[in-house]
Design a protein around this motif. Structure first.
Motif, PDB file in Angstrom:
ATOM      1  N   SER A  17     -16.064 -10.270  -9.310  1.00 58.23           N
ATOM      2  CA  SER A  17     -15.325  -9.033  -9.569  1.00 58.23           C
ATOM      3  C   SER A  17     -16.176  -7.801  -9.297  1.00 58.23           C
ATOM      4  CB  SER A  17     -14.831  -9.012 -11.015  1.00 58.23           C
ATOM      5  OG  SER A  17     -13.902 -10.043 -11.231  1.00 58.23           O
ATOM      6  N   VAL A  18     -17.451  -7.850  -9.628  1.00 57.92           N
ATOM      7  CA  VAL A  18     -18.330  -6.706  -9.354  1.00 57.92           C
ATOM      8  C   VAL A  18     -18.407  -6.445  -7.857  1.00 57.92           C
ATOM      9  CG1 VAL A  18     -20.740  -5.956  -9.407  1.00 57.92           C
ATOM     10  CG2 VAL A  18     -19.696  -6.896 -11.450  1.00 57.92           C
ATOM     11  N   PHE A  19     -18.621  -7.519  -7.071  1.00 58.23           N
ATOM     12  CA  PHE A  19     -18.684  -7.346  -5.624  1.00 58.23           C
ATOM     13  C   PHE A  19     -17.347  -6.867  -5.060  1.00 58.23           C
ATOM     14  CE2 PHE A  19     -22.364 -10.295  -5.914  1.00 58.23           C
ATOM     15  CZ  PHE A  19     -23.297  -9.446  -5.347  1.00 58.23           C
ATOM     16  N   ALA A  20     -16.241  -7.391  -5.561  1.00 51.18           N
ATOM     17  CA  ALA A  20     -14.925  -6.980  -5.064  1.00 51.18           C
ATOM     18  C   ALA A  20     -14.652  -5.515  -5.387  1.00 51.18           C
ATOM     19  CB  ALA A  20     -13.839  -7.867  -5.667  1.00 51.18           C
ATOM     20  N   ILE A  21     -15.024  -5.076  -6.581  1.00 49.59           N
ATOM     21  CA  ILE A  21     -14.824  -3.676  -6.951  1.00 49.59           C
ATOM     22  C   ILE A  21     -15.616  -2.769  -6.024  1.00 49.59           C
ATOM     23  CG2 ILE A  21     -15.319  -1.961  -8.746  1.00 49.59           C
ATOM     24  CD1 ILE A  21     -14.613  -4.176 -10.800  1.00 49.59           C
ATOM     25  N   PHE A  22     -16.860  -3.141  -5.752  1.00 48.91           N
ATOM     26  CA  PHE A  22     -17.700  -2.318  -4.885  1.00 48.91           C
ATOM     27  C   PHE A  22     -17.152  -2.279  -3.454  1.00 48.91           C
ATOM     28  CE2 PHE A  22     -21.278  -2.002  -1.895  1.00 48.91           C
ATOM     29  CZ  PHE A  22     -21.697  -0.723  -2.203  1.00 48.91           C
ATOM     30  N   ILE A  23     -16.872  -3.434  -2.874  1.00 48.16           N
ATOM     31  CA  ILE A  23     -16.429  -3.496  -1.472  1.00 48.16           C
ATOM     32  C   ILE A  23     -15.065  -2.840  -1.301  1.00 48.16           C
ATOM     33  CG2 ILE A  23     -15.725  -5.073   0.362  1.00 48.16           C
ATOM     34  CD1 ILE A  23     -17.953  -6.968  -0.699  1.00 48.16           C
ATOM     35  N   LEU A  24     -14.114  -3.173  -2.180  1.00 49.20           N
ATOM     36  CA  LEU A  24     -12.785  -2.573  -2.057  1.00 49.20           C
ATOM     37  C   LEU A  24     -12.813  -1.075  -2.359  1.00 49.20           C
ATOM     38  CD1 LEU A  24     -10.527  -5.331  -3.620  1.00 49.20           C
ATOM     39  CD2 LEU A  24     -10.691  -4.689  -1.216  1.00 49.20           C
ATOM     40  N   GLY A  25     -13.695  -0.657  -3.264  1.00 52.24           N
ATOM     41  CA  GLY A  25     -13.819   0.779  -3.541  1.00 52.24           C
ATOM     42  C   GLY A  25     -14.278   1.549  -2.318  1.00 52.24           C
ATOM     43  N   VAL A  26     -15.263   1.001  -1.613  1.00 54.49           N
ATOM     44  CA  VAL A  26     -15.741   1.653  -0.386  1.00 54.49           C
ATOM     45  C   VAL A  26     -14.637   1.684   0.666  1.00 54.49           C
ATOM     46  CG1 VAL A  26     -17.360   1.440   1.529  1.00 54.49           C
ATOM     47  CG2 VAL A  26     -18.162   1.154  -0.806  1.00 54.49           C
ATOM     48  N   LEU A  27     -13.937   0.562   0.846  1.00 55.06           N
ATOM     49  CA  LEU A  27     -12.837   0.545   1.820  1.00 55.06           C
ATOM     50  C   LEU A  27     -11.737   1.529   1.446  1.00 55.06           C
ATOM     51  CD1 LEU A  27     -12.419  -3.239   2.665  1.00 55.06           C
ATOM     52  CD2 LEU A  27     -13.108  -1.405   4.210  1.00 55.06           C
ATOM     53  N   GLY A  28     -11.417   1.617   0.153  1.00 56.21           N
ATOM     54  CA  GLY A  28     -10.397   2.561  -0.295  1.00 56.21           C
ATOM     55  C   GLY A  28     -10.790   4.005  -0.024  1.00 56.21           C
ATOM     56  N   ILE A  29     -12.059   4.316  -0.265  1.00 58.32           N
ATOM     57  CA  ILE A  29     -12.538   5.684   0.009  1.00 58.32           C
ATOM     58  C   ILE A  29     -12.453   5.993   1.497  1.00 58.32           C
ATOM     59  CG2 ILE A  29     -14.612   7.122  -0.006  1.00 58.32           C
ATOM     60  CD1 ILE A  29     -15.314   5.750  -2.701  1.00 58.32           C
ATOM     61  N   LEU A  30     -12.833   5.015   2.333  1.00 60.13           N
ATOM     62  CA  LEU A  30     -12.778   5.241   3.779  1.00 60.13           C
ATOM     63  C   LEU A  30     -11.343   5.397   4.276  1.00 60.13           C
ATOM     64  CD1 LEU A  30     -15.545   2.784   5.014  1.00 60.13           C
ATOM     65  CD2 LEU A  30     -15.649   5.278   4.926  1.00 60.13           C
ATOM     66  N   PHE A  31     -10.426   4.567   3.780  1.00 60.53           N
ATOM     67  CA  PHE A  31      -9.022   4.719   4.177  1.00 60.53           C
ATOM     68  C   PHE A  31      -8.453   6.037   3.672  1.00 60.53           C
ATOM     69  CE2 PHE A  31      -8.604   0.137   5.177  1.00 60.53           C
ATOM     70  CZ  PHE A  31      -7.886   0.256   6.354  1.00 60.53           C
ATOM     71  N   ASN A  32      -8.829   6.444   2.475  1.00 62.48           N
ATOM     72  CA  ASN A  32      -8.322   7.698   1.920  1.00 62.48           C
ATOM     73  C   ASN A  32      -8.781   8.898   2.744  1.00 62.48           C
ATOM     74  OD1 ASN A  32      -6.812   9.111   0.061  1.00 62.48           O
ATOM     75  ND2 ASN A  32      -8.548   9.431  -1.302  1.00 62.48           N
ATOM     76  N   ALA A  50      -1.928   5.842   2.001  1.00 61.43           N
ATOM     77  CA  ALA A  50      -1.030   4.819   1.445  1.00 61.43           C
ATOM     78  C   ALA A  50      -1.753   3.479   1.328  1.00 61.43           C
ATOM     79  CB  ALA A  50       0.209   4.677   2.311  1.00 61.43           C
ATOM     80  N   VAL A  51      -2.543   3.149   2.351  1.00 57.31           N
ATOM     81  CA  VAL A  51      -3.335   1.921   2.310  1.00 57.31           C
ATOM     82  C   VAL A  51      -4.379   2.029   1.202  1.00 57.31           C
ATOM     83  CG1 VAL A  51      -4.896   0.451   3.620  1.00 57.31           C
ATOM     84  CG2 VAL A  51      -2.942   1.497   4.756  1.00 57.31           C
ATOM     85  N   ALA A  52      -4.986   3.195   1.051  1.00 57.27           N
ATOM     86  CA  ALA A  52      -5.994   3.404   0.010  1.00 57.27           C
ATOM     87  C   ALA A  52      -5.391   3.211  -1.382  1.00 57.27           C
ATOM     88  CB  ALA A  52      -6.597   4.794   0.134  1.00 57.27           C
ATOM     89  N   GLY A  53      -4.159   3.640  -1.580  1.00 61.08           N
ATOM     90  CA  GLY A  53      -3.493   3.443  -2.872  1.00 61.08           C
ATOM     91  C   GLY A  53      -3.343   1.975  -3.218  1.00 61.08           C
ATOM     92  N   THR A  57      -5.273  -0.136  -6.240  1.00 59.07           N
ATOM     93  CA  THR A  57      -4.564  -1.001  -7.181  1.00 59.07           C
ATOM     94  C   THR A  57      -5.283  -2.333  -7.325  1.00 59.07           C
ATOM     95  OG1 THR A  57      -2.462   0.048  -6.597  1.00 59.07           O
ATOM     96  CG2 THR A  57      -2.353  -2.093  -7.704  1.00 59.07           C
ATOM     97  N   ALA A  58      -5.763  -2.873  -6.203  1.00 61.56           N
ATOM     98  CA  ALA A  58      -6.536  -4.112  -6.253  1.00 61.56           C
ATOM     99  C   ALA A  58      -7.844  -3.909  -7.012  1.00 61.56           C
ATOM    100  CB  ALA A  58      -6.806  -4.615  -4.838  1.00 61.56           C
ATOM    101  N   VAL A  59      -8.452  -2.729  -6.877  1.00 67.52           N
ATOM    102  CA  VAL A  59      -9.681  -2.438  -7.626  1.00 67.52           C
ATOM    103  C   VAL A  59      -9.402  -2.448  -9.126  1.00 67.52           C
ATOM    104  CG1 VAL A  59     -11.384  -0.633  -8.114  1.00 67.52           C
ATOM    105  CG2 VAL A  59     -10.803  -1.185  -5.756  1.00 67.52           C
ATOM    106  N   ILE A  60      -8.269  -1.927  -9.525  1.00 69.65           N
ATOM    107  CA  ILE A  60      -7.899  -1.928 -10.946  1.00 69.65           C
ATOM    108  C   ILE A  60      -7.703  -3.352 -11.447  1.00 69.65           C
ATOM    109  CG2 ILE A  60      -6.075  -1.262 -12.571  1.00 69.65           C
ATOM    110  CD1 ILE A  60      -5.773   1.320 -10.894  1.00 69.65           C
ATOM    111  N   VAL A  61      -7.073  -4.203 -10.635  1.00 75.75           N
ATOM    112  CA  VAL A  61      -6.886  -5.608 -11.014  1.00 75.75           C
ATOM    113  C   VAL A  61      -8.239  -6.294 -11.167  1.00 75.75           C
ATOM    114  CG1 VAL A  61      -5.987  -7.830 -10.219  1.00 75.75           C
ATOM    115  CG2 VAL A  61      -4.584  -5.778 -10.017  1.00 75.75           C
ATOM    116  N   TYR A  62      -9.150  -6.073 -10.228  1.00 72.65           N
ATOM    117  CA  TYR A  62     -10.474  -6.672 -10.332  1.00 72.65           C
ATOM    118  C   TYR A  62     -11.253  -6.112 -11.514  1.00 72.65           C
ATOM    119  CZ  TYR A  62     -10.469  -9.616  -6.218  1.00 72.65           C
ATOM    120  OH  TYR A  62     -10.208 -10.615  -5.328  1.00 72.65           O
ATOM    121  N   ALA A  63     -11.035  -4.867 -11.867  1.00 72.01           N
ATOM    122  CA  ALA A  63     -11.691  -4.300 -13.052  1.00 72.01           C
ATOM    123  C   ALA A  63     -11.190  -5.004 -14.314  1.00 72.01           C
ATOM    124  CB  ALA A  63     -11.443  -2.798 -13.129  1.00 72.01           C
ATOM    125  N   ALA A  64      -9.898  -5.320 -14.350  1.00 70.09           N
ATOM    126  CA  ALA A  64      -9.361  -6.073 -15.490  1.00 70.09           C
ATOM    127  C   ALA A  64      -9.969  -7.476 -15.538  1.00 70.09           C
ATOM    128  CB  ALA A  64      -7.839  -6.151 -15.398  1.00 70.09           C
TER     129      ALA A  64
END
Length: 87
Positions: A17-32, A50-53, A57-64
């Motif tokens: 989950s830590v790795f997923a949060i980091f990787i998806l967070g970076v991808l979300g920032i780049l798409f945004n 829209a893709v970043a949103g 959402t996936a980052v929030i799921v991984y945070a949970a």
């Protein structure tokens, strides 16, 4: 309170989950930011925010998952300190 999952599963889920949060967070920032490498091609998505949103959402799921699995791991630590017998 007793743990629901095993210690190995809890800690594995926490690390993943830590790795997923980091990787998806970076991808979300780049798409945004509509980074040209991600939204600049012919077959790439046109609406980066829209893709970043969806990615956020996936980052929030991984945070949970991180919170749940981390608490499960801590329950295993607490249980092992009290001298409980693992079956």
């Amino acid at each position: 309170m007793k743990p629901v999952v095993s210690a190995f599963q809890a800690w594995s889920c926490t690390v993943i989950s830590v790795f997923a949060i980091f990787i998806l967070g970076v991808l979300g920032i780049l798409f945004n930011a509509n980074h040209h490498e991600l939204v600049g091609g012919v077959e790439d998505p046109e609406n980066g925010p829209a893709v970043a949103g969806t990615i956020f959402t996936a980052v929030i799921v991984y945070a949970a998952f991180f919170v749940f699995c981390g608490l499960q791991g801590l329950l295993h630590l607490r249980e092992s300190r009290r001298g409980a017998i693992a079956l």
